[in-house]
Structure formats: C-alpha cells, structure tokens
Design an enzyme around this catalytic site. Structure first.
Site, PDB file in Angstrom:
ATOM      1  N   GLY A   1       0.847  -1.184   0.000  1.00 15.71           N
ATOM      2  CA  GLY A   1       0.000   0.000   0.000  1.00 15.71           C
ATOM      3  C   GLY A   1       0.888   1.242   0.000  1.00 15.71           C
ATOM      4  O   GLY A   1       2.115   1.146  -0.019  1.00 15.71           O
ATOM      5  N   VAL A   2       0.251   2.414   0.005  1.00 16.67           N
ATOM      6  CA  VAL A   2       1.045   3.633   0.067  1.00 16.67           C
ATOM      7  C   VAL A   2       1.164   4.095   1.513  1.00 16.67           C
ATOM      8  O   VAL A   2       0.310   3.791   2.327  1.00 16.67           O
ATOM      9  CB  VAL A   2       0.435   4.790  -0.775  1.00 16.67           C
ATOM     10  CG1 VAL A   2       1.064   4.880  -2.128  1.00 16.67           C
ATOM     11  CG2 VAL A   2      -1.053   4.683  -0.887  1.00 16.67           C
ATOM     12  N   GLY A   3       2.204   4.849   1.831  1.00 14.11           N
ATOM     13  CA  GLY A   3       2.306   5.406   3.180  1.00 14.11           C
ATOM     14  C   GLY A   3       3.649   5.130   3.814  1.00 14.11           C
ATOM     15  O   GLY A   3       4.568   4.603   3.191  1.00 14.11           O
ATOM     16  N   ASN A   4       3.725   5.511   5.071  1.00 16.99           N
ATOM     17  CA  ASN A   4       4.967   5.504   5.822  1.00 16.99           C
ATOM     18  C   ASN A   4       5.522   4.084   6.021  1.00 16.99           C
ATOM     19  O   ASN A   4       6.707   3.831   5.814  1.00 16.99           O
ATOM     20  CB  ASN A   4       4.663   6.161   7.187  1.00 16.99           C
ATOM     21  CG  ASN A   4       5.898   6.715   7.834  1.00 16.99           C
ATOM     22  OD1 ASN A   4       6.951   6.807   7.212  1.00 16.99           O
ATOM     23  ND2 ASN A   4       5.787   7.080   9.096  1.00 16.99           N
TER      24      ASN A   4
ATOM     25  N   GLU B   1       0.036  -1.750  -7.260  1.00 18.46           N
ATOM     26  CA  GLU B   1      -0.776  -0.749  -7.969  1.00 18.46           C
ATOM     27  C   GLU B   1      -0.116   0.616  -8.040  1.00 18.46           C
ATOM     28  O   GLU B   1      -0.406   1.373  -8.959  1.00 18.46           O
ATOM     29  CB  GLU B   1      -2.175  -0.659  -7.368  1.00 18.46           C
ATOM     30  CG  GLU B   1      -2.193  -0.358  -5.888  1.00 18.46           C
ATOM     31  CD  GLU B   1      -3.593  -0.413  -5.324  1.00 18.46           C
ATOM     32  OE1 GLU B   1      -4.326  -1.370  -5.625  1.00 18.46           O
ATOM     33  OE2 GLU B   1      -3.949   0.504  -4.582  1.00 18.46           O
TER      34      GLU B   1
ATOM     35  N   ILE C   1      -6.926   0.141   9.691  1.00 21.18           N
ATOM     36  CA  ILE C   1      -7.344   1.016  10.784  1.00 21.18           C
ATOM     37  C   ILE C   1      -7.367   0.206  12.077  1.00 21.18           C
ATOM     38  O   ILE C   1      -6.816   0.616  13.088  1.00 21.18           O
ATOM     39  CB  ILE C   1      -8.708   1.664  10.457  1.00 21.18           C
ATOM     40  CG1 ILE C   1      -8.471   2.735   9.382  1.00 21.18           C
ATOM     41  CG2 ILE C   1      -9.376   2.236  11.701  1.00 21.18           C
ATOM     42  CD1 ILE C   1      -9.671   3.480   8.929  1.00 21.18           C
TER      43      ILE C   1
ATOM     44  N   ASN D   1     -10.771   6.499   3.706  1.00 15.82           N
ATOM     45  CA  ASN D   1     -10.429   6.616   2.282  1.00 15.82           C
ATOM     46  C   ASN D   1     -11.263   5.669   1.426  1.00 15.82           C
ATOM     47  O   ASN D   1     -11.955   6.086   0.515  1.00 15.82           O
ATOM     48  CB  ASN D   1      -8.945   6.287   2.072  1.00 15.82           C
ATOM     49  CG  ASN D   1      -8.046   7.220   2.854  1.00 15.82           C
ATOM     50  OD1 ASN D   1      -8.352   8.394   3.016  1.00 15.82           O
ATOM     51  ND2 ASN D   1      -6.946   6.694   3.356  1.00 15.82           N
TER      52      ASN D   1
ATOM     53  N   GLY E   1      -7.100  -1.006  -3.360  1.00 13.66           N
ATOM     54  CA  GLY E   1      -6.761  -2.312  -3.910  1.00 13.66           C
ATOM     55  C   GLY E   1      -6.496  -3.345  -2.839  1.00 13.66           C
ATOM     56  O   GLY E   1      -6.110  -4.479  -3.140  1.00 13.66           O
TER      57      GLY E   1
ATOM     58  N   LYS F   1      -4.161   8.138  17.543  1.00 13.01           N
ATOM     59  CA  LYS F   1      -4.559   9.340  18.293  1.00 13.01           C
ATOM     60  C   LYS F   1      -3.882   9.398  19.668  1.00 13.01           C
ATOM     61  O   LYS F   1      -4.537   9.396  20.724  1.00 13.01           O
ATOM     62  CB  LYS F   1      -6.098   9.406  18.441  1.00 13.01           C
ATOM     63  CG  LYS F   1      -6.836   9.425  17.109  1.00 13.01           C
ATOM     64  CD  LYS F   1      -6.660  10.730  16.366  1.00 13.01           C
ATOM     65  CE  LYS F   1      -7.224  10.668  14.956  1.00 13.01           C
ATOM     66  NZ  LYS F   1      -6.617  11.586  14.009  1.00 13.01           N
TER      67      LYS F   1
HETATM   68  O1  0RQ Z   1      -5.344  10.108  10.885  1.00 14.15           O
HETATM   69  O2  0RQ Z   1      -3.673  11.803  10.316  1.00 14.15           O
HETATM   70  O3  0RQ Z   1      -5.938  12.437  11.181  1.00 14.15           O
HETATM   71  O4  0RQ Z   1      -4.273  11.342  12.702  1.00 14.15           O
HETATM   72  O5  0RQ Z   1      -5.922   7.221  10.172  1.00 14.15           O
HETATM   73  O6  0RQ Z   1      -3.237   6.591   9.715  1.00 14.15           O
HETATM   74  O7  0RQ Z   1      -1.296   5.536  10.833  1.00 14.15           O
HETATM   75  O8  0RQ Z   1      -0.935   7.512   9.241  1.00 14.15           O
HETATM   76  O9  0RQ Z   1      -1.586   5.179   8.448  1.00 14.15           O
HETATM   77  O10 0RQ Z   1      -1.527   6.553   6.285  1.00 14.15           O
HETATM   78  O11 0RQ Z   1      -1.007   4.058   6.408  1.00 14.15           O
HETATM   79  O12 0RQ Z   1      -3.343   4.894   6.691  1.00 14.15           O
HETATM   80  C1  0RQ Z   1      -5.882   2.189   6.739  1.00 14.15           C
HETATM   81  C2  0RQ Z   1      -6.194   4.625   6.416  1.00 14.15           C
HETATM   82  C3  0RQ Z   1      -3.965   3.728   7.151  1.00 14.15           C
HETATM   83  C4  0RQ Z   1      -4.719   3.327   4.798  1.00 14.15           C
HETATM   84  C5  0RQ Z   1      -5.212   3.473   6.270  1.00 14.15           C
HETATM   85  C6  0RQ Z   1      -6.028   7.422  11.587  1.00 14.15           C
HETATM   86  C7  0RQ Z   1      -4.717   8.041  11.971  1.00 14.15           C
HETATM   87  C8  0RQ Z   1      -4.478   8.983  10.800  1.00 14.15           C
HETATM   88  C9  0RQ Z   1      -3.912   7.452   8.863  1.00 14.15           C
HETATM   89  P1  0RQ Z   1      -4.760  11.542  11.302  1.00 14.15           P
HETATM   90  P2  0RQ Z   1      -1.680   6.274   9.606  1.00 14.15           P
HETATM   91  P3  0RQ Z   1      -1.779   5.211   6.873  1.00 14.15           P
HETATM   92  C10 0RQ Z   1      -2.984   0.618  -1.740  1.00 14.15           C
HETATM   93  C11 0RQ Z   1      -3.846  -0.196  -0.810  1.00 14.15           C
HETATM   94  C12 0RQ Z   1      -7.075   1.270   2.600  1.00 14.15           C
HETATM   95  C13 0RQ Z   1      -6.648   1.240   1.153  1.00 14.15           C
HETATM   96  C14 0RQ Z   1      -5.458   0.397   0.879  1.00 14.15           C
HETATM   97  C15 0RQ Z   1      -5.850   3.038   3.824  1.00 14.15           C
HETATM   98  C16 0RQ Z   1      -5.014   8.174   9.622  1.00 14.15           C
HETATM   99  O13 0RQ Z   1      -3.764   2.316   4.724  1.00 14.15           O
HETATM  100  O14 0RQ Z   1      -6.548   3.935   3.379  1.00 14.15           O
HETATM  101  O15 0RQ Z   1      -4.963  -0.362   1.691  1.00 14.15           O
HETATM  102  N1  0RQ Z   1      -6.042   1.729   3.490  1.00 14.15           N
HETATM  103  N2  0RQ Z   1      -4.987   0.517  -0.325  1.00 14.15           N
HETATM  104  O16 0RQ Z   1      -4.811   8.685  13.208  1.00 14.15           O
HETATM  105  C17 0RQ Z   1      -9.124   5.963  14.344  1.00 14.15           C
HETATM  106  C18 0RQ Z   1      -7.997   3.923  14.341  1.00 14.15           C
HETATM  107  C19 0RQ Z   1      -7.044   4.490  13.440  1.00 14.15           C
HETATM  108  C20 0RQ Z   1      -7.237   5.816  13.063  1.00 14.15           C
HETATM  109  C21 0RQ Z   1      -5.439   5.028  12.097  1.00 14.15           C
HETATM  110  N3  0RQ Z   1      -7.900   2.660  14.750  1.00 14.15           N
HETATM  111  N4  0RQ Z   1      -9.016   4.677  14.737  1.00 14.15           N
HETATM  112  N5  0RQ Z   1      -8.270   6.560  13.503  1.00 14.15           N
HETATM  113  N6  0RQ Z   1      -6.226   6.108  12.219  1.00 14.15           N
HETATM  114  N7  0RQ Z   1      -5.923   4.022  12.838  1.00 14.15           N
HETATM  115  C22 0RQ Z   1      -3.350   2.041  -2.116  1.00 14.15           C
HETATM  116  C23 0RQ Z   1      -4.582   2.191  -2.968  1.00 14.15           C
HETATM  117  O17 0RQ Z   1      -5.437   1.399  -2.962  1.00 14.15           O
HETATM  118  C24 0RQ Z   1      -4.729   3.348  -3.849  1.00 14.15           C
END
Ligand code: 0RQ
Length: 504
Positions: free
Chosen positions: A268-271, A293, A363, A383, A387, A407
């Site tokens: 996936g994308v991200g840190n 992807e 999440i 979001n 994929g 949080k």
């Molecule tokens: O929010 O920035 O407002 O604090 O979610 O969380 O930890 O920075 O992690 O950027 O990797 O995102 C699942 C959203 C994780 C992402 C998800 C809050 C957290 C923060 C982001 P703030 P992190 P990430 C390839 C595959 C679905 C699509 C996918 C995603 C924000 O990975 O969209 O996998 N996945 N695609 O604070 C409340 C919790 C939380 C929470 C995190 N338990 N409860 N808030 N957050 N956990 C890409 C494509 O398909 C295009």
C-alpha cells in the site's frame, strides 16, 4: 498550440477548460482519469466546479456523478466536492474535502474493489457514462493516446463514454511513451479469455490507449504537475514493523516456501510500506520484482540500486523530488516500470498466479483477525478499500500493518470486534504492529486471539483485551469464536463518549 497533438483532426478540438466544462449538464456521469494523485485532469474539473457554483448561486440544481481510477487531488475531488458538486462517487478517494462531504451526507460514495470498478462500468452496472475526461502526454498522428503518470480506468471510461475530453499535459515527460502497457482485450462473460501474464514484466497490450476519435469533443492544454505529496521521514514504529515483515519473509525463504528473491511485492502507500522498501534497499536481496498498484519513492531507489528488476503498477505516487527525477529520466525507468490499466494491475487472476506477497495498512483488527481498513468508529469513512481487497484475497501471503495505537494512544488498533469489516479472518494471514507479529496461518479462532493479543496489542490495552477474551471464553455458550455481544463494541462507544478507549 502544442506540438504534442499530432493528429490534425483532433487539433481542431482544442478549446479552453471553461468551454469544455460548458458541455456538462446537471446529472451527467463522468469517468475521470487519475489514480493516487497522478494522471488526473488538472484544469477541467476546476472550470466545471466554477460552473456548478454559479448554478447553485442562481438556485439551480447541478451535481455530477464521478468515477475515477482511485484518489485524485484538490484540483479534482477537492474542487468539485468543495462546491457540493458530487452527487455520487466511486471508487477510492482520500481528499479531505471529499471525505467530509461523504461523511456529512452531501455525497453518496460507493466503495468497491479497484480491480472491479472499470469492469463493472463496462458491464453497465452504473448506467450510462456521459463523458470520459482523461489526461494524455501526447496524441499520435493516428489519434492514439500516450497516457501520463497513471493508466487507471482510462480505457474502460473511454470505451463506454458517449463523449471524450482530453487534457494534453506538457508537464508530463514525453519519454513516458513506451512505459505503458494498455491491454484492451476485455470481453464480457461468457467470452472472457485468460489474462496472459505469467511474470510481472510481461507486456500484453500496446503502449497506447486506442480510442474512438469521433467521440472526442474537446481537447484542453495544460502544464500542471501531479499532486506529488512528500513522504514523512520514516519513524521508529514504521521501521520496527518493516523489520518484522522482512524477518518473516526471510524465514519463509529459509523454510523453502519462497524463492530467495522473494515473490512479486505489493505494498500500500504510506509511511510503513515506504519503510519496508527502505529495509529491502538495505538488505542483501537482489532481483526483486513487484506487481502492485502504485510506484512510490522507495521503488525508484530499489531500481536505482539495481535490486528491483521490474515493477508493474497502474500509477505513480511520488514525492515532488522523485516526480522530477522521473520526468528527467523516464527513458531509463521505462525499461524497469510498466504502467497498466488497474483492471490488470489488480486482477485477482494474475495476483493469484504470480503469488504476490501483499502488505497493506489497516485502521483496526480484532482479536480473531478480521480487519477494518476504511471506517473510523464504524461510521466515518476514511479513504476506501482501494486495492487492499484485490490483493489480500488473492495474494500468496497477505499481511496487515499498523501502529498498535492511534490518536496519541487513545485508540487501540486491536479491538474485541472490528467496527466495520473489509477483510475477513479468512483472508488476513499475518498481522503486524510495532509490538510484534502474529502469523495466523492455519490457526483456529481460539488459537488466533491469544497470539494477536500477546504479540500485537499495545501493553496499555493488552490486559483489557485479555480480560475480554477470558470472560468471552468462560461465558459465551459457543466456543468456536467466543464473544460477549453485549460489550464487543464498548471500546468504540467509550471512545465516542469519553475521547479514549482506555477505561477510566
Ligand atoms: O489520521 O492523520 O488524522 O491522525 O488514520 O493513519 O497511521 O498515518 O496510516 O496513512 O497508512 O493509513 C488504513 C487509512 C492507514 C490506509 C489506512 C487514523 C490516523 C491517521 C492514517 P490523522 P496512519 P496510513 C494501496 C492499498 C485502505 C486502502 C489500501 C488506507 C489516519 O492504509 O486507506 O490499503 N487503506 N490501499 O490517526 C481511528 C484507528 C485508526 C485511526 C489510524 N484505529 N481509529 N483513527 N487512524 N488508525 C493504495 C490504494 O489502494 C490506492
């Protein structure tokens, strides 16, 4: 006028974004190009948003339905959502304004698997598509389209739409020509044929998107950059999680379940995924491949280091520096990168055949391994599934990664029962937090729960989870997946009421 429009008949269709936006009517359904902030039209959506805003000021109703590849950018989702211009949208999005309009009830959002989105449009499941609006690097003399930094659903949308609008973007490198592999041989059942990919580097289509030029009603010239958000520096938790995942892969190699150069990677994308790629960069692994992807910065580093032979995806998701590097060196990278329609990059058949190893963000996960990737506290859309479902169900090994809390420690990512399910316990094989890793393969629910709680939960929440599980085991009549239904969501309701999942 740009020499990038080599076709004489199409050159006659050049007009301003405002004039092109003038062609759209209230209720139109528009298939936009764009995937993870790459290759989306840059100026047409803003011009359309202006029209919609003016209509609303006159008291007229004006919304459009928007279909995309995946997330776009403030110039598209942000602009249209900002004027309450989107009635219905699919699939993945990540724009803050779009998200808030989904969550306040202004816009309907249908969150479907990315591999299925274009396919379902072809199948006619969402009705007529009035316009396709896509971005091109160049239009050839015979009217073929050279795509830009994403392919996404462009071919599906151009195929089914009544009319096509093309933005020709001179910011995009002309050397991208040759990087794309646009497979357009899709048929509807019962006439489907196997997708003939047996290696991530296979090319099965052509470098061009072929369209019916008679449907083109407008061409708009632009020179705007992609969204290209910078990555955050890799933090300690991400490094730890990446370390657990790479050790796990190393052990799979040792056990003889994976070849030495691993299997095609998906992330996936991200840190965290970026930290995984960084870990691979500093490993002694060689001849890696990727079937994923999105191409992010870490993959470019791996190609530069000679460790990644080929990466197949549907889009870039690069930081500004790396986007610049791509524009300068696309002629080199096109020997190592293939951009395909998302129907192919995410195709379950190909993912299963290649034995892709997937790692996606989540999440929350519950003590039995069900995963929520999309909803905060059961109701608020983040979001979308993107994929992650395409890969998780079909991968050779499917992992989910997340910090154990969110949080500032108020939320546990491991909960008794997930507040929304995207990936079931039948699909999620490995769960990893900075606390550790739970390999769930072959485990029954009562074997999974202690492992997830002990290995993945944060120490602040571990005793509460242990207490819940032990009481469920004792008091629940049925012992296969013990739950206390009366309190399974207490963690979420406590957060909504008090601002923390912690007990007072
Ligand atoms: O929010 O920035 O407002 O604090 O979610 O969380 O930890 O920075 O992690 O950027 O990797 O995102 C699942 C959203 C994780 C992402 C998800 C809050 C957290 C923060 C982001 P703030 P992190 P990430 C390839 C595959 C679905 C699509 C996918 C995603 C924000 O990975 O969209 O996998 N996945 N695609 O604070 C409340 C919790 C939380 C929470 C995190 N338990 N409860 N808030 N957050 N956990 C890409 C494509 O398909 C295009």
């Amino acid at each position: 006028m740009s020499e990038r429009i080599a076709n004489a008949a199409l050159r006659q269709k050049v007009m301003s974004a405002d004039d092109a936006a003038g062609l759209i009517k209230d209720g139109d359904q528009i298939g936009f190009g764009g995937f993870t902030g790459s290759g989306y039209p840059k100026v047409f959506p803003g011009a359309l948003a202006k029209r919609i805003e003016a209509a609303h000021q006159r008291g007229e109703k004006f919304t459009v339905n928007t279909l995309t590849g995946a997330s776009t950018a403030p110039e598209l989702d942000g602009a249209l959502a900002g004027v309450d211009g989107i009635g219905w949208r699919m699939p993945y999005q990540s724009d803050p304004t779009m998200r808030s309009k989904i969550n306040d009830g202004t816009s309907y959002y249908t969150d479907i698997h990315l591999s299925e989105s274009g396919m379902m449009v072809r199948q006619g499941f969402f009705g007529k598509v009035d316009f396709a609006v896509i971005e091109a690097t160049r239009i050839t003399e015979d009217g073929k389209i050279v795509p830009t930094s994403s392919v996404g659903n462009n071919s599906a949308y151009c195929e089914v739409a009544d009319k096509i609008i093309i933005e020709v973007n001179s910011w995009q490198s002309e050397d991208l020509e040759g990087m794309h592999d646009v497979y357009q041989g899709f048929a509807l059942p019962p006439n489907r044929k196997p997708i003939p990919i047996t290696h991530p580097g296979d090319r099965i289509g052509t470098p061009f998107l072929e369209i019916d030029a008679s449907k083109v009603v407008a061409i708009v010239e632009t020179d705007g950059p992609d969204r290209n958000s910078p990555f955050k520096p890799i933090d300690d938790n991400s490094r730890k999680i990446a370390g657990f995942l790479l050790d796990f892969y190393g052990n799979e190699v040792k056990q003889g379940r994976m070849p030495k150069n691993l299997l095609p990677l998906q992330s996936g994308v991200g840190n965290i995924p970026n930290a995984v790629l960084d870990g691979l960069l500093h490993s002694d692994l060689e001849h890696l491949t990727s079937y994923t992807e999105v191409i992010q910065d870490g993959m470019i580093d791996l190609i530069d280091a000679g460790k990644l032979d080929v990466a197949s995806a549907t889009a870039f998701s690069l930081s500004p520096d790396y986007a610049h590097k791509m524009n300068e060196n696309a002629a080199f990278y096109r020997d190592h990168i293939i951009l395909r329609p998302q129907e192919i990059s995410n195709h379950p058949e190909v993912i299963r055949r290649l034995g892709v190893i997937g790692a996606n963000g989540m999440i929350e996960a519950d003590i039995y391994g069900n995963v929520n990737s999309t909803h905060v506290m059961g109701s608020r859309m983040m979001n979308g599934i993107g994929g992650s479902g395409d890969f998780t169900r079909n991968a050779y090994i499917s992992a989910f990664v997340s910090p154990s809390t969110a949080k500032n420690g108020a939320i546990s990512a491991i909960v008794p029962m997930v507040s929304h399910v995207d990936h079931t316990e039948h699909d999620a094989m490995v769960i990893i937090t900075e606390q550790g890793i739970a390999d769930l393969r072959g485990l029954a629910p009562r074997q999974r729960a202690p492992k997830i709680i002990e290995n993945c939960a944060h120490p602040d929440f571990r005793p509460m989870l242990q207490d819940y599980y032990e009481r469920a085991l004792r008091d629940c009549k049925f012992k296969h997946t013990p739950h206390l239904l009366g309190e399974a969501y207490n963690w979420h309701t406590r957060f909504l009421e008090t601002g923390t999942m912690q007990q007072g």
